[in-house]
Design an enzyme around this catalytic site. Structure first.
Site, short mmCIF file in Angstrom:
data_model
loop_
_atom_site.label_atom_id
_atom_site.label_comp_id
_atom_site.label_asym_id
_atom_site.label_seq_id
_atom_site.Cartn_x
_atom_site.Cartn_y
_atom_site.Cartn_z
N GLN A 230 40.19 34.87 36.25
CA GLN A 230 40.98 35.39 36.95
C GLN A 230 41.22 36.19 38.60
O GLN A 230 42.73 35.52 39.00
CB GLN A 230 40.33 36.97 36.91
CG GLN A 230 41.20 38.02 37.33
CD GLN A 230 42.50 38.81 37.36
OE1 GLN A 230 42.86 38.34 36.04
NE2 GLN A 230 43.69 38.93 37.87
N GLU A 231 40.92 34.69 39.02
CA GLU A 231 40.96 34.47 40.21
C GLU A 231 41.59 32.98 40.24
O GLU A 231 43.10 33.35 41.35
CB GLU A 231 39.82 34.50 41.35
CG GLU A 231 38.93 35.11 41.44
CD GLU A 231 39.48 36.30 42.73
OE1 GLU A 231 40.56 35.83 43.32
OE2 GLU A 231 38.36 37.19 42.99
N SER A 232 41.92 32.16 39.57
CA SER A 232 42.34 30.16 40.10
C SER A 232 42.76 30.16 38.42
O SER A 232 43.33 29.03 39.10
CB SER A 232 41.48 29.81 40.65
OG SER A 232 40.29 29.66 40.23
N TYR B 89 42.84 44.17 37.59
CA TYR B 89 42.08 42.49 38.01
C TYR B 89 40.24 43.12 37.40
O TYR B 89 40.25 42.45 36.14
CB TYR B 89 42.01 42.91 39.53
CG TYR B 89 40.27 42.02 39.73
CD1 TYR B 89 40.63 41.04 40.45
CD2 TYR B 89 39.12 42.02 39.84
CE1 TYR B 89 40.01 39.25 40.77
CE2 TYR B 89 37.58 41.26 40.99
CZ TYR B 89 38.26 40.23 40.81
OH TYR B 89 37.12 38.54 41.10
#
Length: 464
Positions: A288-290, A415
């Site tokens: 999800q972040e990168s 998120y």
């Protein structure tokens, strides 16, 4: 005959006297299923709570044949059918339904890439549905206006098996509940919706249509309490809150990434998780972040696999945010710190969802949203309630009254939802992999792990 004799007891009194509620259900992800260490499913949780309210034990009879489930009621073999049954006029002639707990729609499903039928008259291939289901009744209704409509019915396969037959092109179409499709599309994004069949329908428990209303009345009282306490909304959010909106492109991209990139970093996720975190959750956070890109960078300056800020990296002793191992271990430590800030009264899985929101937006803003939730009469310890209030942190009317001020409150909601989807897929893939037999030994990884644990117990020496 004595008026207090056993033959004069009400249905509810008989259940309490024998100390057991007998329930028929189906084995499916929308009703009742077994996980690695417990039973789960929205029907399982609801009926378990009802049995507890009666102070009786539960006996389950699992059967995937809908007609046989209903026959069990008529024969007095079960007290309730809790199997994700839709309320239909035909069924109401013979069954007494409890208050509806959820609404669904019926979806005609085909394989992505095949010709897309826009209505029932454009079907060109084999349509197969579950026998005695609401879908078969709906198709009978459509037959009068579409005489060329043909389909087959099965008692041998489940809805999930029919969906797999769509993917391997054994059949061309099937019809399933929207909830069942939502759950399966996470793992199989090639399942596509052609159109909705019929009108929205309600799901409910079914009971015998007898003169005795004692059990039925208790069930009505139970559902009224579940709705009033917010427990029903909590269960629906728990099982379906993260799967309602489907992104085909995003799902395909994630599945491809698990095949092409995950092995490069899996050991780092496993090592950083240690004994207190789930490596699959950390992997889901990182995606999800990168999208598992070590050199990822956001406009705000956060960097790396776990998108750490410069300040957070310094606090955690991370010297190079672009180093995958340092970033993953740093992200794991930061998640542990946030988890420790989650109040003890918040139970799992909500505790994890709150912690993820704090990882994304900062725990202070999550606390602000919890206070707003409490002030509005919601439950500040339930993610289903708080996630509805987080977007209010973007509105001046609300954030001016909070301790930590403005925040992009919609972001942590998206998120957490995305991470839950990714996590479910990773768990499913991991379990599938552990179920594959070793080419040399013929033993699955799961069996090998169990054997290793048993061996360790046998050779364990107790120190004197």
């Amino acid at each position: 005959m004595n008026a207090c004799g056993p033959n004069n007891l009400s249905q509810l009194e008989k259940i309490k006297n024998k100390g057991k509620l007998v329930v028929a259900t189906r084995n499916s992800p929308t009703t009742f299923y077994e996980t690695a260490d417990e039973y789960a499913g929205i029907e399982y949780e609801l009926i378990s709570r009802f049995a507890k309210s009666l102070n009786v034990e539960l006996e389950f009879i699992v059967n995937d044949n809908i007609k046989e489930l209903v026959d069990m009621l008529a024969d007095g073999k079960v007290d309730i059918v809790a199997a994700g049954l839709t309320i239909t006029p035909e069924r109401e002639k013979h069954l007494r339904f409890a208050p509806a707990y959820q609404q669904i729609t019926s979806k005609l499903v085909f394989k992505q890439g095949k010709r897309w039928p826009r209505n029932i008259s454009q079907l060109n291939g084999e349509l197969r549905v579950i026998a005695h289901s609401s879908y078969s009744q709906e198709l009978l209704n459509l037959k009068s206006s579409t005489p060329e409509l043909h389909w087959s019915e099965t008692t041998e396969q489940t809805n999930e098996e029919l969906l797999m037959m769509i993917l391997d092109e054994t059949i061309d179409y099937t019809i399933v509940d929207s909830t069942e499709l939502d759950l399966n599309r996470r793992f199989h994004p090639e399942l596509a919706v052609a159109f909705t069949v019929g009108k929205p329908q309600s799901l409910a428990w079914a009971m015998s249509k007898i003169d005795d209303y004692s059990l039925f009345s208790k069930v009505i009282e139970f559902f009224g309490q579940q709705k009033m306490d917010g427990q029903l909304a909590y269960l629906i959010e728990k099982y379906y809150g993260h799967v309602e909106k489907f992104d085909y492109v995003g799902a395909r991209q994630f599945h491809r990434a698990t095949q092409e990139q995950l092995d490069t970093y899996k050991e780092m996720f496993v090592d950083s998780a240690k004994d207190d975190l789930d490596w699959r959750l950390l992997a889901a956070v990182s995606y999800q972040e990168s999208h598992w890109r070590p050199k990822a960078k956001s406009p705000t300056g956060v960097r790396g696999m776990m998108m750490l800020t410069r300040a957070t990296a310094k606090q955690l002793g991370i010297k190079n945010r672009l180093d995958p191992k340092q970033s993953i271990f740093g992200g794991a430590e930061y998640l542990r710190k946030v988890l420790k800030r989650v109040p003890a009264q918040i139970q799992e899985p909500d505790k994890t969802w709150f912690a993820l929101a704090g990882y994304n937006i900062g725990w202070g803003h999550v606390e602000d949203a919890r206070k707003i939730t409490n002030n509005q009469g919601g439950n500040p310890n339930k993610w289903s309630d708080v996630k509805e209030r987080l977007p209010l942190l973007q509105k001046k009317k609300w954030y001016k009254k909070t301790k930590h001020g403005y925040a992009r409150g919609e972001e942590p909601v998206k998120y957490v939802t995305n991470i839950r989807r990714y996590y479910d897929v990773l768990v499913w893939q991991d379990e599938e992999q552990q179920s594959l037999p070793d080419p040399e030994t013929g033993t699955t990884k799961k069996e090998s792990l169990i054997a290793a644990k048993d061996s360790a117990k046998e050779t364990e020496v107790t120190p004197k």
